[in-house]
Design an enzyme around this catalytic site. Structure first.
Site, PDB file in Angstrom:
ATOM      1  N   LYS A 183     -11.495   0.691  -2.436  1.00 27.26           N
ATOM      2  CA  LYS A 183     -10.343   1.297  -2.987  1.00 27.26           C
ATOM      3  C   LYS A 183     -10.895   1.441  -4.415  1.00 27.26           C
ATOM      4  O   LYS A 183     -11.792   2.131  -4.919  1.00 27.26           O
ATOM      5  CB  LYS A 183      -9.078   0.618  -2.835  1.00 27.26           C
ATOM      6  CG  LYS A 183      -8.558   1.150  -1.384  1.00 27.26           C
ATOM      7  CD  LYS A 183      -7.775   0.085  -0.793  1.00 27.26           C
ATOM      8  CE  LYS A 183      -7.537   0.716   0.677  1.00 27.26           C
ATOM      9  NZ  LYS A 183      -7.026  -0.049   1.776  1.00 27.26           N
ATOM     10  N   SER A 226       0.778  -1.276   0.032  1.00 31.83           N
ATOM     11  CA  SER A 226       0.084   0.016  -0.134  1.00 31.83           C
ATOM     12  C   SER A 226       1.006   1.323  -0.049  1.00 31.83           C
ATOM     13  O   SER A 226       0.489   2.327  -0.447  1.00 31.83           O
ATOM     14  CB  SER A 226      -1.012   0.112   1.178  1.00 31.83           C
ATOM     15  OG  SER A 226      -0.201  -0.109   2.368  1.00 31.83           O
ATOM     16  N   HIS A 239      -5.075  -3.381  -3.045  1.00 30.14           N
ATOM     17  CA  HIS A 239      -4.730  -2.360  -3.774  1.00 30.14           C
ATOM     18  C   HIS A 239      -4.716  -3.170  -5.396  1.00 30.14           C
ATOM     19  O   HIS A 239      -4.356  -2.502  -6.494  1.00 30.14           O
ATOM     20  CB  HIS A 239      -3.494  -1.609  -3.571  1.00 30.14           C
ATOM     21  CG  HIS A 239      -3.684  -0.977  -2.323  1.00 30.14           C
ATOM     22  ND1 HIS A 239      -4.256   0.351  -2.151  1.00 30.14           N
ATOM     23  CD2 HIS A 239      -3.326  -1.288  -1.189  1.00 30.14           C
ATOM     24  CE1 HIS A 239      -4.205   0.822  -1.153  1.00 30.14           C
ATOM     25  NE2 HIS A 239      -3.831  -0.347  -0.275  1.00 30.14           N
TER      26      HIS A 239
HETATM   27  C1  LIG Z   1      -6.904  -0.305   3.082  1.00 35.11           C
HETATM   28  C2  LIG Z   1      -6.345  -1.724   3.366  1.00 35.11           C
HETATM   29  C3  LIG Z   1      -6.829  -2.682   4.229  1.00 35.11           C
HETATM   30  C4  LIG Z   1      -8.156  -2.021   5.153  1.00 35.11           C
HETATM   31  O1  LIG Z   1      -9.033  -2.113   4.283  1.00 35.11           O
HETATM   32  P1  LIG Z   1     -10.469  -1.232   4.990  1.00 35.11           P
HETATM   33  O2  LIG Z   1     -11.720  -1.536   4.164  1.00 35.11           O
HETATM   34  O3  LIG Z   1      -9.946   0.348   4.682  1.00 35.11           O
HETATM   35  O4  LIG Z   1     -10.379  -1.535   6.502  1.00 35.11           O
HETATM   36  C5  LIG Z   1      -6.491  -3.728   4.374  1.00 35.11           C
HETATM   37  N1  LIG Z   1      -5.144  -4.054   3.705  1.00 35.11           N
HETATM   38  C6  LIG Z   1      -4.617  -3.300   2.822  1.00 35.11           C
HETATM   39  C7  LIG Z   1      -3.397  -3.769   2.287  1.00 35.11           C
HETATM   40  C8  LIG Z   1      -5.098  -2.113   2.758  1.00 35.11           C
HETATM   41  O5  LIG Z   1      -4.691  -1.274   1.946  1.00 35.11           O
END
Ligand SMILES: *Cc1c(COP(=O)(O)O)cnc(C)c1O
Length: 396
Positions: A244, A184, A212
């Protein structure tokens, strides 16, 4: 005997962080219009959202959301196993399973909760279990291992040899090997084929968090695992989020029917949590359909990524080895990262400085993210602004 005061302790830690100039504060965005964000009364061109495909404001998502909200209201009113599981959730789970090529999928309210729930269910009641993780894995994967009470063993970033050594050090232990698909804060893709071969050799279960990668990688957007040519037998546990590239909120785990059955019984963050609003599930289903069908979004995004990398490299900027929409510029000190973000903001651009502890000390960066909602002219504008702030970045 004086009992230490918890609120006092917290205040001391906050003050320490403020002294280190590392205090974090959320800013209220007053209006969002595609990549344009209004903050403190100023309209800024944003390069910090995870809306990679530009779906968050798509009319079809909004229409789906409104239709169900008009019909059924907002809240799901209960957990899935009580009476919160609606037709919209069931349809979304089916679509997600089909997209990712797995038998079934299970919704969670957030990706954070999904990572806690999976590890708790898989590792929680297993004596002597070990969880081997990349050092740069998302915080929720690390916290999930702690919640499950398993032994956490980390390996240097993307170092498959390191992962092998960690597994070999506990060759008799039940083991989960867990990695982000796309990292991320760095944007690079995990060596998934090598990790899958290692997991198979060692008898470990491989889990990939593709928050992602879903929507962005693979010809149909099925994510980093599909893009690496891997299926459910190599990666039995696939987690991804809806907040995302899909522009909504929430998350899911996809895998065999047996995995989902087990999670339904034992993943406490799913069992004891209110189901997502059904209107949101309907919007996410519309997003899945668009993400699968509209290849032009991925094509446009790759064009923007290539344009940005070409321009940034001509400017001699500290690009990282990323081919994804996450295009960080590695600046080193937190002060430099913050000063650069502020200088860009003065030029009308919103880019977030990412500082420790989110990234390791000395690796503060600007986390630039690109979206199919951007135009080439937006990327050019970013490059022009970066050229102007370049003295802050690499010294005058
Ligand atoms: C954003 C993210 C999460 C958490 O997801 P949310 O739905 O925002 O709680 C978990 N793992 C990764 C790699 C992320 O980028």
């Amino acid at each position: 005997m004086a009992r230490p005061d918890l609120l006092g302790r917290l205040a001391i830690r906050t003050a320490d962080r403020e002294r280190a100039a590392l205090l974090r504060r959320a800013r209220a965005v007053e209006h969002a219009d595609g990549p344009w964000l209004e903050v403190d009364g100023r309209r800024l061109l944003g390069f910090c959202s995870n809306d990679y495909l530009g779906l968050a404001q798509h009319p079809q998502l909004i229409a789906a959301f409104k239709r169900v909200a008009d019909d059924e209201g907002v809240g799901s009113t209960a957990a899935h196993l009580v009476c919160g599981h609606r037709r919209e959730h069931a349809m979304l789970e089916e679509a997600l399973a089909e997209w990712t090529g797995r038998e079934r999928a299970l919704l969670f309210s957030t990706g954070y909760a999904a990572n806690l729930g999976v590890q708790q269910a898989l590792l929680g009641s297993v004596d002597g279990a070990v969880c081997v993780q990349d050092k740069l894995n998302h915080a929720s994967l690390i916290d999930g291992c702690r919640l499950a009470g398993a032994e956490l063993k980390r390996y240097p970033h993307s170092d498959v040899g390191g992962a092998a050594r960690q597994l070999a050090s506990r060759s008799e232990a039940p083991a989960l090997l867990a990695t982000d698909g796309v990292f991320s804060m760095d944007g690079d893709v995990a060596p998934l084929r090598e990790l899958a071969a290692l997991a198979a050799r060692e008898g470990a279960t491989l889990m990939v968090d593709d928050a992602h990668g879903l929507g962005v990688l693979d010809a149909q957007g099925a994510g980093s695992v599909a893009d690496a040519g891997l299926g459910v037998s190599e990666v039995p546990v696939l987690m991804a989020t809806l907040g995302k590239a899909l522009g909504c909120a929430g998350a899911f785990v996809a895998g065999s029917a047996a995995l989902i059955e087990g999670l339904t019984q034992f993943a406490r963050p799913q069992v004891y949590s209110t189901a997502l609003p059904p209107a949101l599930a309907a919007a996410a289903l519309a997003a899945v359909t668009l993400a699968r069908q509209e290849d032009w979004r991925r094509e446009k995004l790759s064009g923007l990524i290539a344009r940005f990398r070409r321009g940034a490299s001509e400017l001699g900027l500290p690009l990282m080895a990323s081919a994804t929409p996450i295009q960080p510029l590695l600046l080193g000190s937190a002060d430099t990262a913050l000063a650069t973000a502020q200088a860009l903001e003065a030029l009308g651009l919103l880019v977030t400085a990412i500082r420790p502890p989110t990234v390791p000390a000395g690796q503060a960066r600007l986390r630039i993210t690109l979206s199919a909602a951007h135009e080439e002219a937006d990327v050019d504008r970013l490059l022009a602004a970066l050229e102007r702030v370049r003295p802050t970045i690499i010294g005058a």
